[in-house]
Design a protein around this motif. Sequence first.
Motif, PDB file in Angstrom:
ATOM      1  N   ARG A   1      45.442 -44.627  27.095  1.00  0.00           N
ATOM      2  CA  ARG A   1      46.026 -44.945  28.908  1.00  0.00           C
ATOM      3  C   ARG A   1      43.876 -44.978  29.045  1.00  0.00           C
ATOM      4  N   ARG A   2      42.796 -44.718  28.176  1.00  0.00           N
ATOM      5  CA  ARG A   2      41.722 -44.680  28.534  1.00  0.00           C
ATOM      6  C   ARG A   2      40.903 -45.991  28.439  1.00  0.00           C
ATOM      7  N   TRP A   3      41.484 -47.046  27.389  1.00  0.00           N
ATOM      8  CA  TRP A   3      41.615 -48.390  27.927  1.00  0.00           C
ATOM      9  C   TRP A   3      41.882 -49.061  29.194  1.00  0.00           C
ATOM     10  N   LEU A   4      43.364 -48.523  29.540  1.00  0.00           N
ATOM     11  CA  LEU A   4      43.643 -49.053  31.164  1.00  0.00           C
ATOM     12  C   LEU A   4      42.788 -48.158  32.322  1.00  0.00           C
ATOM     13  N   ASN A   5      41.935 -47.509  31.889  1.00  0.00           N
ATOM     14  CA  ASN A   5      41.314 -46.859  33.255  1.00  0.00           C
ATOM     15  C   ASN A   5      40.159 -47.074  32.880  1.00  0.00           C
ATOM     16  N   THR A   6      39.671 -48.004  32.272  1.00  0.00           N
ATOM     17  CA  THR A   6      38.374 -48.513  32.074  1.00  0.00           C
ATOM     18  C   THR A   6      38.648 -49.555  32.827  1.00  0.00           C
ATOM     19  N   VAL A   7      37.338 -49.989  33.724  1.00  0.00           N
ATOM     20  CA  VAL A   7      37.148 -50.734  34.367  1.00  0.00           C
ATOM     21  C   VAL A   7      36.972 -52.689  33.841  1.00  0.00           C
ATOM     22  N   PRO A   8      37.362 -52.859  34.103  1.00  0.00           N
ATOM     23  CA  PRO A   8      37.220 -54.618  32.933  1.00  0.00           C
ATOM     24  C   PRO A   8      35.554 -55.357  33.703  1.00  0.00           C
ATOM     25  N   GLU A   9      35.148 -54.835  35.024  1.00  0.00           N
ATOM     26  CA  GLU A   9      34.305 -55.389  34.821  1.00  0.00           C
ATOM     27  C   GLU A   9      32.998 -54.993  34.174  1.00  0.00           C
ATOM     28  N   GLN A  10      33.188 -53.212  33.674  1.00  0.00           N
ATOM     29  CA  GLN A  10      32.801 -52.581  33.225  1.00  0.00           C
ATOM     30  C   GLN A  10      32.628 -52.787  32.333  1.00  0.00           C
ATOM     31  N   LEU A  11      33.496 -52.935  31.181  1.00  0.00           N
ATOM     32  CA  LEU A  11      33.463 -53.677  29.472  1.00  0.00           C
ATOM     33  C   LEU A  11      32.495 -55.441  29.628  1.00  0.00           C
ATOM     34  N   ILE A  12      33.017 -55.997  30.508  1.00  0.00           N
ATOM     35  CA  ILE A  12      31.905 -57.381  31.034  1.00  0.00           C
ATOM     36  C   ILE A  12      30.556 -57.137  30.715  1.00  0.00           C
ATOM     37  N   ALA A  13      30.196 -56.580  31.500  1.00  0.00           N
ATOM     38  CA  ALA A  13      28.617 -56.626  31.826  1.00  0.00           C
ATOM     39  C   ALA A  13      28.124 -55.456  30.982  1.00  0.00           C
ATOM     40  N   THR A  14      28.804 -54.517  30.139  1.00  0.00           N
ATOM     41  CA  THR A  14      28.296 -53.867  28.697  1.00  0.00           C
ATOM     42  C   THR A  14      28.536 -54.808  27.799  1.00  0.00           C
ATOM     43  N   GLY A  15      28.999 -55.183  27.248  1.00  0.00           N
ATOM     44  CA  GLY A  15      29.825 -56.320  26.779  1.00  0.00           C
ATOM     45  C   GLY A  15      28.505 -57.177  26.256  1.00  0.00           C
ATOM     46  N   ARG A  16      28.217 -58.082  27.107  1.00  0.00           N
ATOM     47  CA  ARG A  16      26.815 -58.898  27.733  1.00  0.00           C
ATOM     48  C   ARG A  16      24.949 -57.808  27.274  1.00  0.00           C
TER      49      ARG A  16
END
Length: 288
Positions: free
Chosen positions: A197-212
């Motif tokens: 549920r947490r994964w699906l709630n997280t904004v994908p652009e947040q993950l892309i930007a913070t992954g970088r």
Amino acid sequence: MSRPPTLTLPSCAHAYRLDTERGSFAVQDARPEAAPLGTALLVPGFTGSKEDFVALLAPLAAAGFRAVAVDGRGQHESPGPRDELAYVQRELALDVLAQARAVQESDSGPVHLLGHSLGGLITRAAVLLDASPFRSLTVLSSGPAAIEASQQARVRMLIEALGTLDMESVWRAMRELDPPEAADAATPPEIGAFLHRRWLNTVPEQLIATGRQMLEEPDRVAELARTGLATHVVSGAVDYAWPVSWMDAMAERLSARRTVIEGAEHSPNAERPEKTAEALAGFWSGVG
């Protein structure tokens, strides 16, 4: 991905939305029975959330500290736009400063800042923008610069997948790559459902930007040392994102307190919460 050992809030804590000049953030806030010795602002890591700190709340409150764990923008229960520019490190650091000011409005005690993993990079950036709201910084399982090479490859794969697949498809692909100890049999059903549920709630652009950010972060240890802020470097005995030896060297460069939590790896907050809370409270008590 941190796995909280429980999702049950202790009786000393409650969940609500913290309103700041930069928006509203979901938090879990634990308070001691007496006036707090200080307030800890707890910032989670990559793919994480405030729940990663739930097992720290009661022992920190018992030690006399208010503990406020927060979902950053675009994480789990805090809203965020579908725009990568909203998640550049400076924006996230400004959020942390706003959260600290909001916490101080309701409690005038000193703020001890803690960042776990990616959160260590974000909180460092906040301190470098303005160290004045903080009495100390604790860097938990986070290193001096970009993550270790093998983990960089894994994060690049994730960023590529997030750019082409929906979140459910990426979740399934991630599960296929998990080590055996992360299988369903090792994870209680309610925790597994929460992680999904947490994964699906997280904004994908947040993950892309913070992954970088974890791929590109420069070494800013010397800058942090020049702030003169009391610092504490905490890790498990093993870490796959930033090797323990890197964190040892970073602590020396910062003249920081160094704590290794035996029996823990990348998430001592979830894996050995009592020992971690003891180390944190001991440090905060020493710096006032």
